[in-house]
Write a protein that holds these residues in place. Structure first.
Motif, PDB file in Angstrom:
ATOM      1  N   VAL A   1       0.843  -1.205   0.000  1.00  0.00           N
ATOM      2  CA  VAL A   1       0.000   0.000   0.000  1.00  0.00           C
ATOM      3  C   VAL A   1       0.876   1.252   0.000  1.00  0.00           C
ATOM      4  CG1 VAL A   1      -1.688   1.304   1.351  1.00  0.00           C
ATOM      5  CG2 VAL A   1      -1.947  -1.174   1.079  1.00  0.00           C
ATOM      6  N   ASN A   2       2.000   1.215   0.742  1.00  0.00           N
ATOM      7  CA  ASN A   2       2.912   2.369   0.763  1.00  0.00           C
ATOM      8  C   ASN A   2       3.532   2.639  -0.607  1.00  0.00           C
ATOM      9  OD1 ASN A   2       2.478   2.854   3.471  1.00  0.00           O
ATOM     10  ND2 ASN A   2       4.241   1.657   4.157  1.00  0.00           N
ATOM     11  N   GLN A   3       3.572   1.625  -1.473  1.00  0.00           N
ATOM     12  CA  GLN A   3       4.116   1.794  -2.821  1.00  0.00           C
ATOM     13  C   GLN A   3       3.046   2.219  -3.828  1.00  0.00           C
ATOM     14  OE1 GLN A   3       7.354   1.800  -3.664  1.00  0.00           O
ATOM     15  NE2 GLN A   3       7.703   1.592  -1.441  1.00  0.00           N
ATOM     16  N   GLY A   4       1.850   2.543  -3.344  1.00  0.00           N
ATOM     17  CA  GLY A   4       0.831   3.103  -4.224  1.00  0.00           C
ATOM     18  C   GLY A   4      -0.265   2.154  -4.645  1.00  0.00           C
ATOM     19  N   VAL A   5      -0.288   0.931  -4.117  1.00  0.00           N
ATOM     20  CA  VAL A   5      -1.369  -0.004  -4.435  1.00  0.00           C
ATOM     21  C   VAL A   5      -2.557   0.315  -3.536  1.00  0.00           C
ATOM     22  CG1 VAL A   5      -2.053  -2.417  -4.554  1.00  0.00           C
ATOM     23  CG2 VAL A   5       0.292  -1.771  -5.090  1.00  0.00           C
ATOM     24  N   ALA A   6      -3.759   0.419  -4.114  1.00  0.00           N
ATOM     25  CA  ALA A   6      -4.955   0.722  -3.329  1.00  0.00           C
ATOM     26  C   ALA A   6      -5.165  -0.351  -2.257  1.00  0.00           C
ATOM     27  CB  ALA A   6      -6.178   0.810  -4.231  1.00  0.00           C
ATOM     28  N   ALA A   7      -5.539   0.097  -1.055  1.00  0.00           N
ATOM     29  CA  ALA A   7      -5.674  -0.824   0.070  1.00  0.00           C
ATOM     30  C   ALA A   7      -6.733  -1.897  -0.170  1.00  0.00           C
ATOM     31  CB  ALA A   7      -6.000  -0.050   1.353  1.00  0.00           C
ATOM     32  N   ASN A   8      -7.795  -1.547  -0.912  1.00  0.00           N
ATOM     33  CA  ASN A   8      -8.859  -2.530  -1.139  1.00  0.00           C
ATOM     34  C   ASN A   8      -8.486  -3.587  -2.174  1.00  0.00           C
ATOM     35  OD1 ASN A   8      -8.942  -1.018  -3.470  1.00  0.00           O
ATOM     36  ND2 ASN A   8     -11.110  -0.436  -3.284  1.00  0.00           N
ATOM     37  N   ARG A   9      -7.282  -3.515  -2.738  1.00  0.00           N
ATOM     38  CA  ARG A   9      -6.829  -4.519  -3.705  1.00  0.00           C
ATOM     39  C   ARG A   9      -5.919  -5.570  -3.069  1.00  0.00           C
ATOM     40  NH1 ARG A   9      -4.019  -1.450  -8.406  1.00  0.00           N
ATOM     41  NH2 ARG A   9      -3.937  -3.574  -9.270  1.00  0.00           N
ATOM     42  N   VAL A  10      -5.603  -5.400  -1.788  1.00  0.00           N
ATOM     43  CA  VAL A  10      -4.677  -6.317  -1.117  1.00  0.00           C
ATOM     44  C   VAL A  10      -5.306  -6.787   0.193  1.00  0.00           C
ATOM     45  CG1 VAL A  10      -2.345  -6.683  -0.242  1.00  0.00           C
ATOM     46  CG2 VAL A  10      -2.747  -5.000  -2.061  1.00  0.00           C
ATOM     47  N   ASP A  11      -5.470  -8.099   0.337  1.00  0.00           N
ATOM     48  CA  ASP A  11      -5.922  -8.707   1.585  1.00  0.00           C
ATOM     49  C   ASP A  11      -4.737  -9.403   2.260  1.00  0.00           C
ATOM     50  OD1 ASP A  11      -8.936  -9.408  -0.035  1.00  0.00           O
ATOM     51  OD2 ASP A  11      -8.778  -8.194   1.784  1.00  0.00           O
ATOM     52  N   ALA A  12      -4.832  -9.571   3.583  1.00  0.00           N
ATOM     53  CA  ALA A  12      -3.766 -10.233   4.348  1.00  0.00           C
ATOM     54  C   ALA A  12      -4.386 -11.297   5.245  1.00  0.00           C
ATOM     55  CB  ALA A  12      -2.990  -9.213   5.188  1.00  0.00           C
ATOM     56  N   VAL A  13      -3.857 -12.511   5.187  1.00  0.00           N
ATOM     57  CA  VAL A  13      -4.393 -13.622   5.969  1.00  0.00           C
ATOM     58  C   VAL A  13      -3.227 -14.371   6.622  1.00  0.00           C
ATOM     59  CG1 VAL A  13      -5.713 -15.769   5.941  1.00  0.00           C
ATOM     60  CG2 VAL A  13      -6.361 -13.889   4.425  1.00  0.00           C
ATOM     61  N   GLY A  14      -3.320 -14.597   7.930  1.00  0.00           N
ATOM     62  CA  GLY A  14      -2.323 -15.405   8.639  1.00  0.00           C
ATOM     63  C   GLY A  14      -2.782 -16.855   8.758  1.00  0.00           C
TER      64      GLY A  14
END
Length: 325
Positions: A281-294
């Motif tokens: 996201v800090n590199q300019g990718v919209a937050a709603n395009r990246v999910d995170a799962v542990g």
């Protein structure tokens, strides 16, 4: 007979703790404990110190806070200072709340407590005659619990009791052995994985699109979730690819090695996935395009029996693919 009953309760508690696979700490758990304390009877005149056996049962309102009912019996003490050396007996009932530090699954969990108690003693010398001393106390305490297994623990602590009748204090160092069962194990529901978008069937006349993809594999130090600078270029590469193909999305998946409890590794893997997502996201990718799962220590790519294998398992993975125009 009392000794046999106490041993029977202790053995039964241990069997229960080792017989049920679903037992766990955390919110919703029940703790039962047998304890023994050295009672310093400073709030009542002419009474020696004693040793009080007791029991308690508690319920965890959250992963860290429990509410506990306690009972102990005044025992092994007598009156003194020329009052006949009479045997003192009594009953002590209490209600307290405990706050536990640390995380569910930790071997050592310090705690503090506070509450109220009602105590009574027989054969207490007062105003020239023998009678029963009944008093209400405010209680405060601190100590530590050692979880020998997920469900069997030992406790050591100290309690201070403030007598409201005369403003004096009693003290009681305490040791105990207990069982813990029925909690959620500190687990939280994993974030839902979004369903893949349906892919439309191409028209027969249209040429077959070329699929292009980029993969990301970030390794982590033991018990760490910070992204090391050496992976900055790889993360930038994925971010540039997603900006080139604005319709793409991805899910970053975090993993750990097998060291530690399931509950702790689940949270650690989520922190690692969140850290890589934040870097994208800090590199300019919209937050709603990246999910995170542990995923905790699931799906190892190498053996956890060696240091090299565990190093490979401490990772975050992501794949992004698109149709080239």
């Amino acid at each position: 007979m009392k000794l046999k009953n106490t041993l029977g309760i202790a053995i039964g508690s241990f069997v229960a703790a080792t017989s049920f696979g679903a037992l766990a700490q955390g919110q919703g758990a029940v703790e039962g404990e047998l304890f023994y304390k050295k009672q310093y009877n400073d709030s009542v005149k002419h009474v020696e110190d004693g040793y009080n056996p007791g029991a308690s049962i508690g319920y965890f309102l959250t992963d860290d806070v429990s509410l506990n009912l306690t009972y102990d019996k005044t025992n092994h003490t007598r009156s003194n200072d020329g009052t006949g050396h009479q045997k003192i007996k009594g009953d002590n009932f209490g209600l307290n709340a405990q706050y536990h530090f640390g995380t569910v699954g930790d071997a050592l969990r310090p705690y503090v407590s506070g509450g109220v108690a009602h105590k009574s003693m027989t054969n207490v010398i007062a105003d020239g005659h023998s009678g029963r001393d009944q008093s209400t106390f405010l209680t405060a305490g601190a100590g530590v619990k050692w979880y020998i297994t997920d469900n069997l623990f030992a406790r050591a602590g100290v309690e201070a009791d403030y007598k409201l009748d005369n403003g004096k204090w009693d003290y009681a160092p305490t040791v105990g052995l207990g069982v813990n069962f029925g909690g959620n194990g500190g687990k939280v529901a994993p974030a839902p994985v979004p369903a893949p978008a349906p892919i439309a069937e191409p028209e027969p006349e249209a040429p077959i699109a070329e699929v292009v993809r980029v993969e990301l594999d970030v390794k982590f130090d033991f018990d760490k979730s910070n992204v090391k600078p050496q992976y900055a270029a790889d993360i930038n590469n994925v971010a540039d690819f997603m900006k080139q193909y604005p319709a793409t999305t991805t899910t970053v998946a975090g993993y750990t090695d097998s060291v530690g409890t399931d509950a702790y590794n689940q949270k650690l893997s989520q922190r690692r996935a969140d850290a890589v997502r934040a870097a994208l996201v800090n590199q300019g990718v919209a937050a709603n395009r990246v999910d995170a799962v542990g995923h905790g220590k699931a799906n190892p790519v190498a053996s956890n029996a060696t240091a090299e294998g565990r190093e490979l398992n401490r990772r975050v993975e992501a794949t992004v693919q698109a149709e080239a125009k």
